[in-house]
Design an enzyme around this catalytic site. Structure first.
Site, PDB file in Angstrom:
ATOM      1  N   CYS A  86       0.837  -1.210   0.000  1.00 56.11           N
ATOM      2  CA  CYS A  86       0.000   0.000   0.000  1.00 56.11           C
ATOM      3  C   CYS A  86       0.875   1.264   0.000  1.00 56.11           C
ATOM      4  O   CYS A  86       1.529   1.547  -0.978  1.00 56.11           O
ATOM      5  CB  CYS A  86      -0.962  -0.064   1.185  1.00 56.11           C
ATOM      6  SG  CYS A  86      -2.356   1.051   1.037  1.00 56.11           S
ATOM      7  N   HIS A 203      -3.608  -5.840   0.998  1.00 51.42           N
ATOM      8  CA  HIS A 203      -2.892  -6.077   2.263  1.00 51.42           C
ATOM      9  C   HIS A 203      -2.825  -7.559   2.623  1.00 51.42           C
ATOM     10  O   HIS A 203      -3.761  -8.081   3.234  1.00 51.42           O
ATOM     11  CB  HIS A 203      -3.594  -5.323   3.395  1.00 51.42           C
ATOM     12  CG  HIS A 203      -3.432  -3.849   3.303  1.00 51.42           C
ATOM     13  ND1 HIS A 203      -2.450  -3.152   3.969  1.00 51.42           N
ATOM     14  CD2 HIS A 203      -4.107  -2.921   2.579  1.00 51.42           C
ATOM     15  CE1 HIS A 203      -2.531  -1.866   3.679  1.00 51.42           C
ATOM     16  NE2 HIS A 203      -3.525  -1.693   2.831  1.00 51.42           N
ATOM     17  N   GLU A 205      -1.062  -8.872   4.936  1.00 52.41           N
ATOM     18  CA  GLU A 205      -0.952  -9.032   6.399  1.00 52.41           C
ATOM     19  C   GLU A 205      -2.326  -9.039   7.067  1.00 52.41           C
ATOM     20  O   GLU A 205      -2.462  -9.519   8.195  1.00 52.41           O
ATOM     21  CB  GLU A 205      -0.072  -7.922   6.997  1.00 52.41           C
ATOM     22  CG  GLU A 205      -0.718  -6.543   7.142  1.00 52.41           C
ATOM     23  CD  GLU A 205      -0.735  -5.729   5.857  1.00 52.41           C
ATOM     24  OE1 GLU A 205      -0.556  -6.320   4.774  1.00 52.41           O
ATOM     25  OE2 GLU A 205      -0.954  -4.504   5.936  1.00 52.41           O
TER      26      GLU A 205
END
Lengths: 238, 80
Positions: A86, A203, A205
């Site tokens: 990002c 994302h 994660e």
């Protein structure tokens, strides 16, 4: 292997990256403050999401001049693995470690939702544990994720197979509405020609445990671990 | 002291969704003559430098390294 998560003023996803690496992927990980020089001994550096320097001027434009960045550029030049997520992707583009640039979403709206991206290339440390054509379901949350590169650069990206992920629908097809930000050629993530620097807008994660709605993000972190285990036999890069 | 005004604009061919939105708004207000709107940035700098030549050189460097992204933006500036 050792991971470093770089924290810029205005980063906000560093804890998510740290937690997933430490507790889910069970890795040796530490935070690195942007204002210090890069220490030795890392195998993979992560530039997390957020709004470094308030996105002033352009997203990522200021962070590339942080004191830690010359060390990151040098680390990448030596073949060290660098992952930008990002805002981290935006920083890597502004720093010239990745081609192109991220601009305002074509909708002009901040977009926060799950997307599907299709794995396009497996011969990189970031995708080696995956299969070509595999779909990953990950969340996006950004206002400036519209990837742009001029036609000549885009052609080079295709020829060198640097486009690692494209936005697709749930069936893996390119479709109107599947691309959340208007990115050229539905690009969700690209790597450099050396294939050791990778940036993406979604994302991983935030998709590493069932309770989060998807575990598909693990594919990227586990690829990196597998690639580094292979490398361990040789000398550590960092 | 010199005053510098810098204009950063999007290169031709780069999509400008913000400009498009403003264009549509102008049309809906009745300004049908508007053909195209392109958004950009305007910056003012005060410089402490002895010569205009030096200022031009320094401002060009500032634009190339930080103020504009050459992938998508052009810039021009005026020095008073």
């Amino acid at each position: 292997m050792r991971w470093g998560v770089i924290v810029f003023p205005g980063s906000c996803d560093e804890q998510d990256v740290y937690d997933c690496l430490k507790h889910v992927v069970k890795q040796d990980v530490e935070f690195l403050w942007h204002g210090e020089n890069l220490k030795n001994g890392f195998d993979c550096l992560v530039l997390p999401g957020g709004f470094s320097y308030g996105d002033y001027l352009r997203a990522g434009a200021m962070a590339r001049f942080s004191p830690i960045m010359p060390g990151v550029v040098e680390f990448a030049a030596r073949g060290g693995l660098v992952l930008g997520i990002c805002n981290g992707f935006q920083i890597l583009c502004e720093a010239g470690l990745l081609p192109g640039v991220l601009t305002r979403n074509s909708s002009l709206q901040f977009v926060c939702r799950q997307v599907y991206m299709r794995l396009e290339e497996t011969d990189t440390p970031f995708t080696c544990a995956g299969k070509k054509g595999q779909l990953l379901k990950l969340p996006v949350k950004h206002g400036e994720g519209c990837y742009y590169a001029d036609p000549a650069t885009l052609e080079r990206l295709r020829q060198n197979r640097q486009i690692l992920f494209r936005y697709v629908d749930g069936k893996g097809k390119n479709a109107a509405g599947a691309n959340p930000n208007g990115s050229i050629d539905d690009i969700a993530g690209v790597c450099n020609t050396g294939r050791n620097v990778f940036g993406l807008m979604p994302h991983p994660e935030d998709a590493t445990e069932k309770i989060l709605g998807s575990e598909d993000g693990l594919k990227i972190f586990l690829s990196i671990v597998a690639a580094c285990e292979k490398r361990e036999k040789g000398a550590r890069v960092g | 002291m010199m005053r510098v005004t810098i204009f950063v604009s999007l290169k031709e061919g780069v999509l400008d969704p913000q400009g498009k939105a403003v264009e549509r708004s102008l049309h809906s207000l009745g300004f049908a003559e508007v053909q195209e709107v392109r958004m950009g940035k305007y910056m003012e700098l005060s410089l402490n430098l002895p010569s205009r030549e030096e200022a031009e050189k320094r401002v060009r460097e500032m634009c190339a390294r930080l103020l504009a992204n050459p992938v998508i933006e052009d810039y021009r500036f005026e020095i008073e």
